[in-house]
Design a protein around this motif. Structure first.
Motif, PDB file in Angstrom:
ATOM      1  N   ILE A 150      -9.278  45.938   9.819  1.00  0.00           N
ATOM      2  CA  ILE A 150      -8.215  46.574  10.609  1.00  0.00           C
ATOM      3  C   ILE A 150      -6.886  46.419   9.874  1.00  0.00           C
ATOM      4  CG2 ILE A 150      -7.178  46.732  12.878  1.00  0.00           C
ATOM      5  CD1 ILE A 150      -9.526  45.550  14.082  1.00  0.00           C
ATOM      6  N   ASP A 151      -6.160  47.529   9.746  1.00  0.00           N
ATOM      7  CA  ASP A 151      -4.973  47.551   8.891  1.00  0.00           C
ATOM      8  C   ASP A 151      -3.657  47.653   9.656  1.00  0.00           C
ATOM      9  OD1 ASP A 151      -6.749  47.502   6.839  1.00  0.00           O
ATOM     10  OD2 ASP A 151      -6.001  49.296   5.837  1.00  0.00           O
ATOM     11  N   ASP A 152      -2.612  47.267   8.940  1.00  0.00           N
ATOM     12  CA  ASP A 152      -1.197  47.417   9.303  1.00  0.00           C
ATOM     13  C   ASP A 152      -0.747  46.366  10.320  1.00  0.00           C
ATOM     14  OD1 ASP A 152      -1.287  49.499   7.514  1.00  0.00           O
ATOM     15  OD2 ASP A 152      -1.279  51.073   9.021  1.00  0.00           O
ATOM     16  N   GLY A 153      -0.734  46.714  11.620  1.00  0.00           N
ATOM     17  CA  GLY A 153      -0.310  45.703  12.600  1.00  0.00           C
ATOM     18  C   GLY A 153       0.793  46.135  13.533  1.00  0.00           C
ATOM     19  N   ASN A 216      -3.893  40.860   2.574  1.00  0.00           N
ATOM     20  CA  ASN A 216      -2.669  41.460   2.028  1.00  0.00           C
ATOM     21  C   ASN A 216      -2.719  42.995   2.034  1.00  0.00           C
ATOM     22  OD1 ASN A 216      -0.729  42.424   0.115  1.00  0.00           O
ATOM     23  ND2 ASN A 216      -0.686  40.420  -0.871  1.00  0.00           N
ATOM     24  N   HIS A 217      -1.672  43.605   2.586  1.00  0.00           N
ATOM     25  CA  HIS A 217      -1.599  45.082   2.637  1.00  0.00           C
ATOM     26  C   HIS A 217      -0.172  45.548   2.312  1.00  0.00           C
ATOM     27  CE1 HIS A 217      -3.049  49.025   3.660  1.00  0.00           C
ATOM     28  NE2 HIS A 217      -2.420  49.133   4.810  1.00  0.00           N
ATOM     29  N   THR A 218       0.508  44.794   1.459  1.00  0.00           N
ATOM     30  CA  THR A 218       1.895  45.046   0.982  1.00  0.00           C
ATOM     31  C   THR A 218       2.965  44.753   2.043  1.00  0.00           C
ATOM     32  OG1 THR A 218       2.206  47.397   1.569  1.00  0.00           O
ATOM     33  CG2 THR A 218       1.118  46.915  -0.551  1.00  0.00           C
ATOM     34  N   THR A 220       5.776  47.046   2.510  1.00  0.00           N
ATOM     35  CA  THR A 220       6.366  48.264   3.107  1.00  0.00           C
ATOM     36  C   THR A 220       5.442  49.485   3.088  1.00  0.00           C
ATOM     37  OG1 THR A 220       7.330  49.052   1.032  1.00  0.00           O
ATOM     38  CG2 THR A 220       8.639  47.461   2.296  1.00  0.00           C
ATOM     39  N   HIS A 221       4.184  49.302   2.671  1.00  0.00           N
ATOM     40  CA  HIS A 221       3.204  50.392   2.697  1.00  0.00           C
ATOM     41  C   HIS A 221       3.565  51.555   1.773  1.00  0.00           C
ATOM     42  CE1 HIS A 221      -0.066  52.745   4.618  1.00  0.00           C
ATOM     43  NE2 HIS A 221      -0.464  51.575   5.056  1.00  0.00           N
ATOM     44  N   PRO A 222       3.950  51.290   0.534  1.00  0.00           N
ATOM     45  CA  PRO A 222       4.273  52.405  -0.369  1.00  0.00           C
ATOM     46  C   PRO A 222       3.005  53.013  -0.985  1.00  0.00           C
ATOM     47  CG  PRO A 222       4.492  50.343  -1.543  1.00  0.00           C
ATOM     48  CD  PRO A 222       4.062  49.990  -0.142  1.00  0.00           C
ATOM     49  N   LEU A 307     -10.216  50.455  10.512  1.00  0.00           N
ATOM     50  CA  LEU A 307      -9.515  50.804  11.747  1.00  0.00           C
ATOM     51  C   LEU A 307      -8.041  50.464  11.566  1.00  0.00           C
ATOM     52  CD1 LEU A 307     -12.441  49.306  12.661  1.00  0.00           C
ATOM     53  CD2 LEU A 307     -11.574  49.931  14.908  1.00  0.00           C
ATOM     54  N   HIS A 308      -7.232  50.841  12.566  1.00  0.00           N
ATOM     55  CA  HIS A 308      -5.819  50.476  12.563  1.00  0.00           C
ATOM     56  C   HIS A 308      -5.456  49.831  13.896  1.00  0.00           C
ATOM     57  CE1 HIS A 308      -5.875  53.425   9.264  1.00  0.00           C
ATOM     58  NE2 HIS A 308      -4.902  52.678   8.773  1.00  0.00           N
ATOM     59  N   PHE A 309      -4.419  49.007  13.855  1.00  0.00           N
ATOM     60  CA  PHE A 309      -3.906  48.429  15.108  1.00  0.00           C
ATOM     61  C   PHE A 309      -3.160  49.532  15.842  1.00  0.00           C
ATOM     62  CE2 PHE A 309      -4.560  44.618  12.577  1.00  0.00           C
ATOM     63  CZ  PHE A 309      -5.097  43.746  13.501  1.00  0.00           C
TER      64      PHE A 309
HETATM   65 ZN   LIG Z   1      -2.137  50.830   6.003  1.00  0.00          ZN
END
Ligand SMILES: [Zn+2]
Length: 345
Positions: A150-153, A216-218, A220-222, A307-309
């Motif tokens: 699951i990504d981002d947050g 780890n997913h950076t 700022t998501h560039p 998936l995403h949050f």
């Molecule tokens: Zn993402």
């Protein structure tokens, strides 16, 4: 009770005579004697005798030897859960009528990391690209097991953490700082959120406490392909630093935003101490619908789902997990499987 112990002792003495051994002197021999007792169908009476406990110890020791290769090279904390967890699962207490059957070797303790772990020899090696971290889209196994990531947050619904904890669902989260801290506009694809940034890093601490590795997913998501090495390194190392500071854990996996990466990304990931770059084979849409990135449009062993949050994640997640199980797939512990891909080398 004493009569039972007496029967056990008598049988042991007989076994000791027959087997030419000193009674109780060495645990291994006592265990052998106790096995003799079991063959003579007396063993279920000797639950309270220390002999039975020794049999269990011997059985568990054998199981630990068998499983050692799964966990031996884990290194980082929290992944070498095979043998330790199995031993507790093998002591039913109360009604131990026989020594632990082999099936107990897969029983999870209630508080260990959740998810299926690989069997010995199940997982194939994943080739690294030179000295750079390998890029992994799926786990090379034939077992019907898939992995949830699951990504981002952005959306931080406490009900989701509770669901993961209570149902013991194995997931891996890839946290992106700006999402976790609710900086800037959230992902428009998520729709209006109810819990955007509600728990900040505390939300991810709760996930961590529910056995979710935070990776780890950076910052700022560039799109990393548009950045040079130094800028990529700032994004990747910066994310590991903040996760370490906020959660006390050190990420080992990197997921590039949008799945976009180049050789500089791999170099930067390596220089920031990350072991693997993790992509995916299918994404999960709102409603729990799976969008495959492969032509045959079905779940395959080793698939990694993304998936995403997002809002309604708890509901969608329930639909998804039930769907996966109905199709006969297990949910795997990603870290344990990744460890197995390297110990296979
Ligand atoms: Zn993402």
């Amino acid at each position: 009770m004493t009569a039972v112990a007496g029967v056990a002792r008598a049988a042991l003495t007989r076994a000791a005579r027959a087997g030419d051994m000193a009674p109780i002197a060495r645990p291994v021999r006592v265990a052998t004697a106790a096995r003799f007792v079991r063959v003579a169908t007396v063993a279920r009476l000797v639950r309270v005798a220390t002999v039975a406990r020794l049999v269990r110890v011997a059985t568990v020791a054998a199981a630990a030897v068998l499983l050692a290769s799964c966990a031996a090279n884990g290194g980082s904390g929290g992944t070498a859960d095979g043998p330790g967890g199995d031993t507790t699962g093998a002591t039913p207490g109360g009604t131990a009528t026989t020594a632990a059957p082999r099936s107990d070797a897969t029983t999870r303790p209630p508080d260990g990391p959740p998810g299926a772990v690989p069997r010995r020899g199940e997982v194939k090696e994943i080739q690294a690209t030179g000295s750079l971290p390998p890029v992994i889209s799926s786990i090379p196994t034939k077992r019907k097991v898939v992995f949830l990531t699951i990504d981002d947050g952005w959306e931080q619904d406490p009900g989701f953490v509770q669901q993961v904890r209570d149902r013991r669902i194995p997931i891996t989260a890839f946290a992106m700082r700006d999402a976790v801290e609710a900086k800037g506009p959230p992902d428009p694809a998520g729709g209006p959120g109810q819990f955007v940034g509600a728990g900040k890093w505390g939300y991810f601490r709760s996930l961590r406490d529910a056995h979710v590795p935070i990776e780890n997913h950076t910052l700022t998501h560039p799109n990393l392909r548009l950045l040079g090495y130094d800028a990529q390194r700032r994004e990747i190392c910066g994310s590991s630093t903040i996760i370490r500071r906020q959660l006390g854990t050190r990420p080992t996996l990197f997921r590039p935003p949008f799945g976009n990466y180049n050789t500089d990304t791999l170099r930067a990931a390596k220089d920031c101490g990350l072991k693997s770059v993790l992509l995916w084979t299918a994404t999960v849409q709102p409603g729990g619908k799976i969008a495959y990135q492969v032509p045959d449009k079905r779940l395959r062993p080793g698939d990694i789902l993304l998936l995403h949050f997002r809002p309604n994640l708890a509901r969608d997640f329930r639909v998804l997990v039930d769907k996966i199980k109905r199709r006969g797939f297990e949910l795997g512990n990603l870290q344990a499987y990744l460890d197995a891909t390297t110990t296979a080398r």
